[in-house]
Design an enzyme around this catalytic site. Structure first.
Site, mmCIF file in Angstrom:
data_model
loop_
_atom_site.group_PDB
_atom_site.id
_atom_site.type_symbol
_atom_site.label_atom_id
_atom_site.label_comp_id
_atom_site.label_asym_id
_atom_site.label_seq_id
_atom_site.Cartn_x
_atom_site.Cartn_y
_atom_site.Cartn_z
ATOM 1 N N HIS A 16 53.492 37.228 45.200
ATOM 2 C CA HIS A 16 52.024 37.251 44.981
ATOM 3 C C HIS A 16 51.355 37.507 46.329
ATOM 4 C CE1 HIS A 16 48.303 35.636 42.778
ATOM 5 N NE2 HIS A 16 47.891 36.069 43.958
ATOM 6 N N HIS A 18 48.073 39.746 48.549
ATOM 7 C CA HIS A 18 46.916 40.645 48.665
ATOM 8 C C HIS A 18 46.991 41.332 50.028
ATOM 9 C CE1 HIS A 18 44.857 38.600 45.265
ATOM 10 N NE2 HIS A 18 45.521 37.544 45.721
ATOM 11 N N ARG A 20 44.809 44.176 50.541
ATOM 12 C CA ARG A 20 43.553 44.944 50.637
ATOM 13 C C ARG A 20 43.857 46.440 50.755
ATOM 14 N NH1 ARG A 20 41.947 40.407 48.474
ATOM 15 N NH2 ARG A 20 41.439 38.732 49.919
ATOM 16 N N ASN A 44 43.532 43.492 42.768
ATOM 17 C CA ASN A 44 42.085 43.192 42.750
ATOM 18 C C ASN A 44 41.363 43.819 43.939
ATOM 19 O OD1 ASN A 44 43.348 41.323 44.499
ATOM 20 N ND2 ASN A 44 41.674 39.846 44.264
ATOM 21 N N LYS A 104 48.242 41.998 35.740
ATOM 22 C CA LYS A 104 47.563 40.773 36.144
ATOM 23 C C LYS A 104 46.334 40.505 35.270
ATOM 24 C CE LYS A 104 46.608 37.227 38.792
ATOM 25 N NZ LYS A 104 46.454 37.065 40.237
ATOM 26 N N HIS A 141 46.035 34.471 36.368
ATOM 27 C CA HIS A 141 45.182 33.602 37.181
ATOM 28 C C HIS A 141 44.659 32.533 36.227
ATOM 29 C CE1 HIS A 141 42.490 32.638 40.646
ATOM 30 N NE2 HIS A 141 41.933 31.954 39.663
ATOM 31 N N HIS A 179 50.194 30.983 41.385
ATOM 32 C CA HIS A 179 49.688 29.978 42.328
ATOM 33 C C HIS A 179 49.274 28.673 41.624
ATOM 34 C CE1 HIS A 179 46.015 31.872 40.971
ATOM 35 N NE2 HIS A 179 46.105 32.874 41.814
ATOM 36 N N LEU A 224 41.130 29.987 45.854
ATOM 37 C CA LEU A 224 41.134 29.703 44.423
ATOM 38 C C LEU A 224 42.534 29.933 43.876
ATOM 39 C CD1 LEU A 224 37.710 31.253 43.428
ATOM 40 C CD2 LEU A 224 38.349 28.818 43.365
ATOM 41 N N ASP A 252 50.279 34.206 47.959
ATOM 42 C CA ASP A 252 48.856 34.433 47.696
ATOM 43 C C ASP A 252 48.098 34.576 49.010
ATOM 44 O OD1 ASP A 252 46.509 34.889 46.323
ATOM 45 O OD2 ASP A 252 46.096 32.770 45.963
ATOM 46 N N HIS A 256 40.502 37.640 54.419
ATOM 47 C CA HIS A 256 39.085 38.015 54.430
ATOM 48 C C HIS A 256 38.651 38.036 55.889
ATOM 49 C CE1 HIS A 256 38.185 37.572 50.074
ATOM 50 N NE2 HIS A 256 39.124 36.639 50.103
ATOM 51 N N ALA A 268 36.738 33.198 48.889
ATOM 52 C CA ALA A 268 37.949 32.418 48.607
ATOM 53 C C ALA A 268 39.170 33.200 49.042
ATOM 54 C CB ALA A 268 38.028 32.120 47.116
HETATM 55 C C1 NCD Z 1 42.286 35.914 46.217
HETATM 56 C C2 NCD Z 1 41.642 37.080 46.939
HETATM 57 O O1 NCD Z 1 40.928 36.865 47.927
HETATM 58 O O2 NCD Z 1 41.871 38.236 46.557
HETATM 59 N N1 NCD Z 1 41.659 34.707 46.647
HETATM 60 C C3 NCD Z 1 42.178 33.464 46.587
HETATM 61 O O3 NCD Z 1 41.462 32.511 46.905
HETATM 62 N N2 NCD Z 1 43.414 33.245 46.227
HETATM 63 C C4 NCD Z 1 42.230 36.120 44.744
HETATM 64 C C5 NCD Z 1 43.092 35.158 43.958
HETATM 65 O O4 NCD Z 1 44.319 35.242 43.990
HETATM 66 O O5 NCD Z 1 42.524 34.283 43.306
HETATM 67 ZN ZN ZN Z 2 45.962 35.898 44.604
#
Ligand code: NCD
Ligand code: ZN
Length: 348
Positions: A16, A18, A20, A44, A104, A141, A179, A224, A252, A256, A268
């Site tokens: 899992h 991200h 970007r 996402n 997802k 999620h 998660h 989150l 996860d 950011h 988040a």
């Molecule tokens: C994730 C994100 O920033 O893309 N944020 C998070 O708090 N985990 C999205 C997600 O997995 O909920």
């Molecule tokens: Zn995530």
């Protein structure tokens, strides 16, 4: 060094992640590719990855942004973002692509870039049927979005309102409860069939909800699903170290910019790829379960997804290193988990 100060593992995967897009990709990919052979790439993006074609294009951008040394060692496993308009034929296409490995489900509005997510899962039942037929896992999620439900209860309520029903209606559908953050989720997964598994992040096993308010508000601990009580943190560690094949590693890691986190309405997400395996080694070591780390990090995930286990090995040593205060993130900065503190284990 004695055996317990060093541990050699089959190279792990991150189930899992991200990363970007665009200028941000090169800033974060090498932390993952240094440690992991594969990662499930979350869809996402601001314009979500809703089709096999978009997933293929995103995959090419990721591979293009990898350092040369990682181009042959790292494989991004792509996912589709489920919407009310996803079709059953898209699932067939995804399966035939060979590079899309899951779909997802973001309840609309549940988290970062989830506005185009699912508002009515029943409208997606034909798609879930197609996924069950194709052996395509559904990644969930698991939080309700009802603003009247207390944010700390949203995972538990999701289990009762949605997940139990989906599991019952689609017994052959592979489901990953992503998660997980509560004892309730652990019990649900343990009590379900082998088609139901879960990923567990390092931060949900390292921190409880007090870490959000430790001497002041801590935006870099906000993610989150939100951090939970200590009893839930303990339940997650127990599950991860239990030898159950149903639990596997998913960081996860969700970067950011420093600016969008340190804000009146902060985003988040916690960035943890700089310690993507080291944080887990610390957790398993503290639980006196280092011997269970390899199955959690390197075997249970590929076994569930029906992929081969990796061949390469990595070695971790009990050696401290300092975590930077910030890492470059595109043209900006990102504050990594435990910034300015120490990693207790190091990758050799
Ligand atoms: C994730 C994100 O920033 O893309 N944020 C998070 O708090 N985990 C999205 C997600 O997995 O909920
Ligand atoms: Zn995530």
């Amino acid at each position: 060094m004695t055996a317990s100060n060093k541990i050699t593992l089959t190279k792990p995967d991150d189930w899992h992640l991200h990363v970007r897009d665009g200028v941000f990709l090169p800033s974060v990919l090498s932390d993952t590719a240094d440690r992991f052979a594969r990662a499930i790439i979350m869809p996402n993006l601001v314009d979500p990855v809703t089709t096999t074609r978009l997933a293929g294009e995103y995959r090419s951008r990721i591979i293009g942004a990898l350092q040369n040394k990682h181009k042959l060692t790292f494989d991004p496993l792509m996912t589709l973002y489920l919407t009310n308009r996803t079709s059953a034929s898209e699932i067939k296409k995804a399966r035939e692509s060979g590079f899309v490995h899951a779909v997802k489900w973001y309840p609309a509005g549940a988290t970062t870039n989830s506005n185009q997510g699912v508002s009515d899962i029943v409208a997606c039942y034909d798609v879930l049927e197609a996924m069950a037929e194709e052996g395509m896992p559904l990644l969930v999620h698991g939080e309700v979005t009802d603003p009247t439900v207390d944010i700390f209860d949203r995972e538990r309520v999701f289990i009762d309102q949605f997940l139990t029903g989906i599991i019952k209606n689609f017994p052959t559908l592979k489901i990953v409860f992503e998660h997980i953050t509560t004892e309730d989720a652990v019990l649900l997964v343990e009590g379900a069939s082998d088609n139901v598994a879960a990923t567990i992040t390092a931060h949900h096993m390292l921190l409880n909800r007090n870490s959000l308010f430790n001497g002041g508000i801590r935006p870099h601990h906000y993610c989150l699903p939100v951090l939970k009580r200590e009893k839930h943190r303990k339940a997650l560690i127990k599950a991860a170290t239990s030898s159950s094949k149903k639990f596997f590693l998913g960081t996860d890691s969700a970067p950011h910019t420093k600016e969008t986190k340190e804000s009146a309405c902060g985003c988040a997400g916690i960035y943890s790829s700089h310690g993507g395996i080291e944080f887990y080694a610390e957790i398993f070591d503290k639980a006196e379960a280092l011997d269970k780390l390899e199955a959690f990090a390197s075997f249970n995930g590929p076994d569930f997804y029906g992929l081969t286990r990796n061949q390469d090995k990595i070695t971790l040593s009990r050696k401290q290193s300092v975590i930077a205060d910030v890492i470059p993130f595109g043209n900006e900065e990102c504050v990594p988990l435990r910034a300015g503190g120490n990693l207790r284990w190091s990758l050799d």
